[in-house]
Design a protein around this motif. Structure first.
Motif, mmCIF file in Angstrom:
data_model
loop_
_atom_site.group_PDB
_atom_site.id
_atom_site.type_symbol
_atom_site.label_atom_id
_atom_site.label_comp_id
_atom_site.label_asym_id
_atom_site.label_seq_id
_atom_site.Cartn_x
_atom_site.Cartn_y
_atom_site.Cartn_z
ATOM 1 N N ASN B 36 0.834 -1.199 0.000
ATOM 2 C CA ASN B 36 0.000 0.000 0.000
ATOM 3 C C ASN B 36 0.866 1.245 0.000
ATOM 4 N N ALA B 38 2.649 2.234 -2.521
ATOM 5 C CA ALA B 38 3.861 2.061 -3.318
ATOM 6 C C ALA B 38 3.889 3.024 -4.496
ATOM 7 N N HIS B 208 -4.277 -6.989 -5.262
ATOM 8 C CA HIS B 208 -3.524 -7.454 -4.100
ATOM 9 C C HIS B 208 -3.630 -8.962 -3.899
ATOM 10 N N GLN D 132 -0.314 14.512 7.356
ATOM 11 C CA GLN D 132 -0.799 14.644 5.978
ATOM 12 C C GLN D 132 -2.324 14.508 5.943
HETATM 13 N N1 LIG Z 1 -2.860 13.770 -4.039
HETATM 14 C C1 LIG Z 1 -1.838 13.338 -3.259
HETATM 15 N N2 LIG Z 1 -1.177 14.234 -2.480
HETATM 16 C C2 LIG Z 1 -0.176 13.823 -1.675
HETATM 17 N N3 LIG Z 1 0.247 12.560 -1.585
HETATM 18 C C3 LIG Z 1 -0.363 11.616 -2.332
HETATM 19 C C4 LIG Z 1 -1.443 11.962 -3.188
HETATM 20 N N4 LIG Z 1 -1.871 10.845 -3.805
HETATM 21 C C5 LIG Z 1 -1.096 9.832 -3.336
HETATM 22 N N5 LIG Z 1 -0.195 10.303 -2.446
HETATM 23 C C6 LIG Z 1 0.832 9.504 -1.774
HETATM 24 O O1 LIG Z 1 1.588 8.850 -2.746
HETATM 25 C C7 LIG Z 1 1.909 7.545 -2.343
HETATM 26 C C8 LIG Z 1 1.506 6.557 -3.419
HETATM 27 O O2 LIG Z 1 0.085 6.509 -3.498
HETATM 28 P P1 LIG Z 1 -0.684 5.513 -4.474
HETATM 29 O O3 LIG Z 1 -2.118 5.850 -4.384
HETATM 30 O O4 LIG Z 1 -0.083 5.547 -5.801
HETATM 31 O O5 LIG Z 1 -0.428 4.113 -3.781
HETATM 32 P P2 LIG Z 1 -0.893 2.674 -4.255
HETATM 33 O O6 LIG Z 1 0.309 1.981 -4.644
HETATM 34 O O7 LIG Z 1 -1.963 2.786 -5.222
HETATM 35 O O8 LIG Z 1 -1.408 2.077 -2.881
HETATM 36 P P3 LIG Z 1 -2.747 1.213 -2.563
HETATM 37 O O9 LIG Z 1 -2.450 -0.179 -2.845
HETATM 38 O O10 LIG Z 1 -2.923 1.416 -1.091
HETATM 39 O O11 LIG Z 1 -3.854 1.778 -3.354
HETATM 40 C C9 LIG Z 1 1.223 7.301 -1.006
HETATM 41 O O12 LIG Z 1 2.169 7.405 0.011
HETATM 42 C C10 LIG Z 1 0.240 8.429 -0.892
HETATM 43 O O13 LIG Z 1 0.138 8.853 0.433
#
Ligand SMILES: Nc1ncnc2c1ncn2[C@@H]1O[C@H](COP(=O)(O)OP(=O)(O)OP(=O)(O)O)[C@@H](O)[C@H]1O
Ligand SMILES: Nc1ncnc2c1ncn2[C@@H]1O[C@H](COP(=O)(O)OP(=O)(O)OP(=O)(O)O)[C@@H](O)[C@H]1O
Ligand SMILES: [Mg+2]
Ligand SMILES: [Mg+2]
Lengths: 297, 257, 378, 239, 315
Positions: B36, B38, B208, D132
């Protein structure tokens, strides 16, 4: 330079205070109840007439009677919320917007019915001698009082919002009311506090405006648009932002007609109001979330 | 088909994607996995154009699309779903799907007002396609329900349905499985395989549930902390030390602490 | 049977604060008529229409007066915009006579109105010119001017400035201002430049005018003010005190020489309502209402077609003079078939071919807590 | 033994025709109960109904002697019920810290700092994100915040709507471990899961819902063994 | 006589109601279908009114032109200029989220109002434009002219209604409603959001311009008091919400219903006992405010709620 302070800066700050106090309520209502409260100006009027009514009975400085107006405004706001807004809360907010517009008519006509629609002045009216400092600064006592009162209120408000549980719940409710309920927050209590603060400040703002000039049924309605602009400018749902927004609008309106360049007003005073709106629109386009980031606070 | 080159995405101080480069091959079903946060969803957003990368390029069929808007990319044959459903809440399920289709004649205002004959056939075809997709997704009974009133899982299905309506070259699926009934999910897997094999449609999916990924994907990309950790077949990746540590939590909780 | 008199006023909306004394004035006229024999063979009944200060509202309200209430004549409206819209869309097509007590827009002169639309104030052009002469006669050669940006202010303001310059005066600064603001200090700051001897304020005491005077006194910017009828209001004295207005003077439409009719009206008005006789446009509103009823009485019926001619008849010479409150006398004369000529509190009202009046403009100064007329100009 | 939560003859919906009809089940103290069923079966609706977010046509919801059918949503937390909704389960503009803090307002835990620490220990990923806004988190991170918030008030009964949706395997496992853990501390859990196989493994009892009606009930083991249930809802034969 | 009077009152309600119906239909296209929160209706209405008035009046020294064109040309000009203004506003503001767009449009309308009052070389400022002709005005006078005007207005209402229905019942309308509901996913479905929105905004503004033009011809006189936001912007919103936003027929029903309500309350307040008469207008506003609340609470989603258009080939 002295002219600038006497005729532009201080009056601008005084007007800014009125806008600021009014905009706080608009901004908080927008943040928490999610609708543009078109009756806010008329709530202001109602509060002002509350003070006026008290002033007819007690012959003291009307500033001391402002609490009467606050109570009247608070009671009316809570009543209106219960009877008119609450049944619409589950619907798209536009219904409440429209409803608030009807409430504005109701408030205004009540003021007209109860007090008539003629101009009324506080106390004996008359010219109040200005405060003269160093022989050159001439500022109205009321203006100083307004600015000082607003600053004190801003401090209290900040404390309330950031330190008390109710204040902090407000932000949660403004974010997601349903989740707030699920999290056990009493949303209705938060809503009540929103109205209490919004209405009380509106009454203060209206009273200052009326003491500076005169009270009449359109007092608040006429101030509504700049107050909205101020709320937007500060970023909706951010009371402190709205305060800043109020001052910015006040300053922009007054200072735009200062002869910054050459001998003529920079912008014809007829376009004063337009200046405020242009600033608002430009800001909306370049920085839509308002000057200050984050919701509430 | 899709190629990311040196992509970097910063959110304020946070580096969500850190110079990641990878390919999604045409005709493949590629999995994108990782813990999560990533950066998987962010990577999808970069590909679909919802986020402008701070650095790097996105290539689609060899062409640089970094500067294109999301709708332009969609028009070129890129479809995506959202992790958190983004339904058209006041439209019915049927309309949700039909609205997703491209209708060049019917979306021309001039035609709409003055030449209604122009888009009859087009509309008919869209309708048939939508009905077929809805039947497949087992949403028949909520055909005329407003999408905003659907259950969480149903919204996910509508999400998928809209992507299918695009007749795209590639579909990006962001955790389509989360919240979907497992029985239906395996039927979806069959459909994805079918589309992939018979129509040569490319898929890239975030998921996942590794069993599910292994059933579908020939190739898996693993992301962690904004970087591409490794890639390979499911089995290769599964046995990779780093993946175990980052993804499966290695020796239970300590790995994250 | 009772006879309805249509009263069209901008009761709610932007000029709401002016209305209550004007409603009193209209009601006073109706009351006096009913006390002194009534209208035709019954009582007069005022039916109000509220324009809400907008054209839509004005037309709608006038439609109701004309078609639902079926009034034979309409008194009103007050703003030029609402008056003309109501006249064009309703009164003229339905053949109803309309008398506005206050609409000053020059546009009214040229309406193709089949002789149906009247007003009892002179067009703006007139007061502006007279005011210019008045100011020069006082020996004031350099003035600053500010006028409110509506039909009233712009109309008088422009003609004043033209006339004043032509006659040799110098306008050192002129600023048009918006109504309803709270502070006019920045406008005032630019008006002070150039060393004017006095500030000409063409605005309402209840709105921007009062604020401007007050704020310039508070700021020590001007000490001498010249105002028009909009500013000549007791409210102003109450607001800034008689002392501060010692050197100021005001113009207002009035009747020739010293007019006892005005005093009669004011006494009766204040006896009835306690205060407010001196508010802007009270005289005109009363007179217009009274005239409307005279015209109906004269026509002898509610037949709209006859009323226009009757109005001209009762308003203009020749004929036996009738003044405010003298309904019994007028009714008697009409019954005897004699010609009458109403000379009201605000003027003698002899309509020209356009339905306009030539006016007299009086010069007023503050006297105690009200105003005193010291000179009349034609 | 008396049930902690006892639902009887529950019929409810969203103003239109009822979505769930005549639902009945009991949850004993210290149990994990799972509701399963196809998409749109009405699982979330059951949870929402317990949380007074739908309109109840008939039936009773007895919690520890109180009839929840007559309670306001916001009063439930004070009674010791906390919930994690399926979607929009965080305050997007509030920081993670504030989100967690909100959990303590209605029913403050005995030791706020310790509870806070416990939640962070459970979800170490959140530690770096405390300041955040939750709206900027990834899907899985939001889920953690939501569960964390629900834990902050030390509830007696937790209602979880698909708590593992979107969580990576590491966290999935961790959540299930956690559920067993908090059950030990005396918390009762009613959850909806699509990760049914794993859920049933830890569940004391499961209820299958189809078209808004009780379809099958039994212990976790029984349902896992039921061929019919497996084929229709668990994605075919066991692997 | 009584009856003819009532008949002509009805005619006047229908004329004003027709003009409001146009505004409502326009707003329905913008808000009901497109989700664009235009709170500056008065501004576009004013542009239309002044354009049509300036194009059709005779030459005058008091304001721009006086071009003496026929009424139809004036209305066309009104539509064009209001549409053009709508285009410019949309280009700048259409990306804003609904509430912000509302505020921006209020601001723009207010600026426009100030321009109209201040730039008197174009508009004759607060003194207004007189002598605006009615269609076929040279042949008719008196009350019967109202009947012709009624027909003229409603012909235009019907045309706009048909256009609105066509827009609504089309893939274009469907995509527009999709964009209203969710931008991100509409973009992912290949919809050029900006293009759709600009088109919607322009069409709506053009119709608002026509409504403005018609009102100028109806009043035959135009001054800033004809573009009061209370009666032009807010009342139209009330009408649309009461009629049912998203439903074209609802828009028309709402316009007629609310306008009748607004207008007829005065007939009743005029029949209050004598001592209330001077306050009857305040009572009327109070009543209007209260009735509004009743309408909102009783007709939650409008008299005619939004429905998805039928697909013709679906059984
Ligand atoms: N709009 C935003 N502003 C600030 N930080 C963000 C924003 N969107 C995502 N992040 C951060 O970027 C990182 C990557 O987020 P992302 O949504 O791509 O993760 P993911 O791999 O899709 O995870 P998951 O499996 O939980 O959905 C995370 O740490 C998240 O907190
Ligand atoms: N707000 C609502 N208004 C009207 N109907 C609704 C609403 N929410 C859900 N429904 C309907 O109720 C039914 C059950 O929804 P519910 O969310 O309870 O399903 P669920 O079992 O949780 O499904 P999933 O596993 O997909 O989350 C669905 O058919 C849905 O269309
Ligand atoms: Mg993700
Ligand atoms: Mg669910």
């Amino acid at each position: 330079m002295i002219d600038f302070i006497n005729f532009y800066l201080v009056p601008a700050l005084a007007i800014g205070s009125v806008y600021a106090l009014g905009a706080v309520g608009i901004s908080m209502i927008f943040g928490i109840l999610r609708f543009a409260h078109f009756a806010h100006g008329d709530l202001m009027t109602l509060g002002t007439y509350g003070v006026l009514a008290a002033a007819a009975i007690f012959p003291v400085n009307p500033l001391l009677l402002v609490p009467f107006g606050m109570v009247l405004a608070i009671v009316s706001a809570l009543l209106v919320d219960k009877v008119f807004y609450r049944p619409l809360r589950k619907l798209p907010t536009i219904y409440t917007v429209i409803s608030s517009f009807g409430v504005a008519l109701i408030f205004r006509s009540l003021v007209q019915l109860l007090w008539g629609s003629q101009n009324q002045v506080f106390g004996s009216g008359g010219v109040r001698p200005p405060l003269v400092l160093f022989d050159t600064f001439r500022v109205s006592v009321l203006h100083v009082q307004a600015v000082v009162a607003t600053s004190v209120i801003a401090l209290f408000l900040h404390f309330f919002l950031s330190r008390t549980k109710t204040g902090r719940s407000m932000r949660a409710v403004s974010d997601d009311p349903e989740l707030a309920q699920v999290a056990g927050l009493d949303t209705e209590k938060v809503v009540r506090w929103t109205w209490i603060i919004g209405a009380a400040l509106a009454a203060v703002a209206g009273s200052f405006a009326a003491m500076d000039t005169s009270a009449h049924p359109n007092l608040g309605w006429n101030l509504l648009m700049p107050m909205f602009a101020a709320a937007i400018l500060g970023g909706i749902g951010k009371p402190m932002g709205a305060m800043a927004g109020g001052y910015i609008i006040g300053l922009a309106e007054e200072l735009s007609s200062y002869h910054w360049i050459g001998d003529h007003a920079l912008i014809s005073p007829s376009y004063k109001t337009a200046v405020a709106f242009v600033i608002m629109i430009v800001l909306l386009i370049v920085k839509p979330q308002g000057l200050f980031k984050g919701r509430l606070l | 088909m899709i190629r990311l080159e040196g992509i970097r995405v910063d959110f304020g101080g946070l580096r969500a994607i850190d110079h990641a480069s990878f390919n999604v091959d045409a005709g493949s079903v590629t999995g994108l996995i990782g813990p999560n946060g990533a950066g998987k969803t962010t990577a999808f957003n970069v590909i679909a154009g919802a986020i402008r990368p701070n650095a790097g390029r996105v290539l689609f069929d060899g062409e640089d699309i970094t500067g294109l808007k999301p709708y332009q990319r969609a028009q070129r044959g890129l479809a995506r779903t959202f992790q958190i459903p983004h339904e058209f809440s006041h439209l019915t399920v049927l309309e949700n799907l039909m609205a997703a289709a491209s209708a060049p004649e019917g979306e021309n205002v001039f035609n709409v007002i003055f030449r209604r004959g122009r888009f009859g056939a087009e509309e008919r075809a869209i309708y048939d396609h939508a009905r077929e997709t809805i039947r497949f997704l087992e949403l028949d009974h909520v055909l005329d329900e407003k999408a905003g009133n659907l259950s969480g899982g149903q919204k996910k299905l509508v999400e998928l349905g809209r992507a299918l309506m695009r007749n795209p070259k590639i579909i990006l699926l962001d955790e389509i499985g989360a919240g979907i009934n497992r029985t239906l999910l395996s039927k979806l897997a069959d459909k994805i395989k079918l589309l992939n094999q018979e129509h040569g449609l490319t898929f890239c999916l975030i998921e996942h549930d590794l069993d599910y990924v292994s059933k579908l994907c020939d190739h898996v990309l693993v992301m962690a902390q904004g970087k591409l950790l490794t890639e390979g077949t499911v089995d290769e990746v599964r046995s990779d030390e780093r993946v175990i540590e980052a993804y499966f939590g290695g020796g239970k909780y300590e790995a994250h602490a | 049977a009772d006879t309805k008199i249509g009263v069209l006023m901008d009761i709610t909306g932007p000029i709401a604060n002016f209305i209550p004394p004007l409603q009193n004035a209209a009601n006073l006229a109706v009351k006096q008529v009913n006390e002194q024999g009534g209208l035709l063979d019954g009582n007069a009944v005022a039916v109000y229409g509220d324009t809400t200060g907008s054209s839509q509202g004005a037309v709608d309200a006038a439609q109701k007066l004309a078609n639902v209430e079926n009034v034979p004549i309409i008194m009103g409206a007050l703003m030029s915009g609402t008056t003309i819209a109501a006249a064009e869309a309703v009164s003229i097509p339905t053949g109803i006579v309309q008398i506005s007590p206050t609409a000053t827009s020059p546009a009214m002169t040229d309406l193709k109105d089949n002789d149906l639309v009247y007003r009892i104030v002179p067009s703006d052009n007139f007061q502006g010119e007279v005011l210019a002469k008045m100011v020069l006669d006082e020996g004031i050669k350099k003035v600053a001017v500010t006028y409110v940006n509506n039909d009233y202010g712009v109309g008088i303001g422009q003609t004043f400035m033209d006339a004043y310059k032509k006659a040799g005066g110098e306008i050192v600064a002129a600023v048009k201002h918006e109504e309803k603001k709270d502070s006019y200090r920045s406008e005032l700051a630019s008006l002070t430049k150039g060393g004017a001897e006095a500030l000409v304020v063409i605005a309402y005491a209840g709105d921007s005018g009062g604020k401007i005077v007050k704020q310039s006194i508070e700021g020590g910017l001007f000490t001498r003010f010249i105002g028009t009828d909009g500013l000549r209001d007791d409210l102003l004295i109450k607001d800034v005190g008689a002392d501060a207005l010692k050197t100021s003077f005001f113009s207002s439409p009035t009747s020739p020489a010293d007019n006892p009719a005005q005093k009669t009206l004011h006494d009766e008005f204040n006896a009835e309502f306690g205060e407010g006789a001196d508010k802007a446009f009270v005289d005109q509103t009363y007179d217009a209402t009274f005239l409307a009823m005279l015209a109906v009485e004269k026509a002898g019926s509610t037949d709209r077609a006859k009323i226009a001619a009757a109005l001209r008849d009762v308003a203009s010479a020749p004929g036996e003079k009738v003044g405010p409150g003298e309904w019994a006398k007028a009714k008697e004369l009409i019954k005897e078939g004699k010609d009458i000529d109403y000379d009201g509190a605000g003027g003698t009202y002899d309509f020209d071919a356009h339905g306009d009046v030539r006016g007299y403009v009086g010069k007023f100064v503050v006297d105690g807590d009200s105003y005193k007329q010291i000179e009349v100009m034609q | 033994m008396s049930a902690l939560l006892s639902v009887r003859g529950l019929t409810a919906g969203y103003g239109g025709p009822p979505i769930i009809e005549d639902i009945a089940f009991d949850v004993q103290p210290h149990e994990i109960a799972v509701i399963l069923g196809p998409n749109g079966a009405g699982k979330s609706t059951v949870l929402k109904t317990i949380f007074a977010l739908t309109s109840i046509a008939s039936g009773t919801i007895d919690f520890d002697g109180t009839d929840l059918a007559r309670c306001k949503t916001s009063a439930l937390v004070t009674l010791g019920v906390s919930a994690v909704p399926q979607s929009s389960n965080v305050f997007p503009n509030l920081t993670v810290d504030e989100n967690l803090d909100i959990g303590t307002y209605a029913a403050p835990p005995a030791d706020k700092v310790a509870t806070h620490e416990k939640v962070l220990h459970l979800f170490p990923d959140l530690r770096a994100k405390l300041k955040q806004p939750a709206g900027e988190l990834s899907g899985g991170q939001r889920q953690m915040v939501a569960i964390g918030r629900a834990l902050m008030c030390e509830p007696k009964l937790m209602l979880l709507d698909e708590p593992t949706a979107g969580l990576s395997p590491a966290y999935l496992e961790r959540i299930f471990d956690l559920l067993l853990d908090i059950r030990k501390t005396g918390v009762t859990i009613l959850m909806v899961e699509q990760n049914a196989r794993q859920a049933l493994q830890i569940a004391d009892q499961g209820h299958v819902l189809v078209n808004g009606r009780n379809f099958a009930s039994g212990t976790g083991k029984e349902l896992l063994a039921d061929e019919n249930v497996r084929r229709s809802f668990l994605g075919g034969a066991a692997t | 006589m009584e009856w003819t009077g009532l008949f002509f009152y009805l005619v006047s309600i229908l004329i004003a109601g027709g003009i409001y119906a146009l505004l409502c239909l326009a707003l329905n296209i913008q808000w009901g279908m497109g989700g664009l929160f235009n709170a500056g209706i008065a501004g576009f209405f004013a542009i239309g009114a002044y354009t049509s008035a300036i194009l059709t009046t005779g030459e005058s020294s008091k304001h721009l032109g006086g071009f003496g064109l026929p009424v139809f040309a004036g209305l066309l000009g009104a539509a064009l200029l209001a549409g053009l203004m709508g285009w410019a506003v949309a280009k700048i503001c259409v990306r804003l989220k609904s509430d912000y767009l509302a505020m921006a449009s209020i601001g723009i309308a207010e600026i426009l109002r100030l321009v109209i009052v201040n730039e008197s070389w174009v508009t004759n400022g607060s003194l207004g434009l007189a002598g605006i002709p009615r269609p076929f005005g040279e042949y008719l006078a008196g009350r019967s002219a109202d009947l012709v005007f009624l027909a003229y207005v409603w012909t235009i209402v019907l045309i706009v209604y048909f256009v609105a229905m066509r827009l609504y019942d089309s893939p274009w309308g469907r995509s527009l409603r999709a964009i209203r509901d969710n931008e991100a996913s509409a973009a992912a479905a290949g919809k050029n959001i900006e293009k759709f929105r600009v088109q919607t905004f322009v069409i709506g503004c053009a119709v608002m311009g026509v409504a403005g033009g018609l009102s100028a011809h109806y009043f035959r006189f135009l001054s800033p008091s004809a573009t009061d936001p209370l009666l032009v912007t807010f009342l139209v919103w009330v009408m649309l919400m009461a009629g049912g936003s998203g439903n074209n027929r609802g828009a028309i029903v709402g316009a007629l219903g609310i306008w009748s309500l607004w207008s007829m309350t005065e007939i009743f307040t005029n029949r209050l006992p004598l001592e209330w008469i001077t306050r009857s207008s305040y009572i009327r506003m109070l009543l209007v405010g209260l009735l509004l609340q009743v309408v909102l609470q009783k007709f939650r989603s409008g008299v005619l709620p939004e429905k998805s258009p039928p697909l013709r080939f679906r059984k």
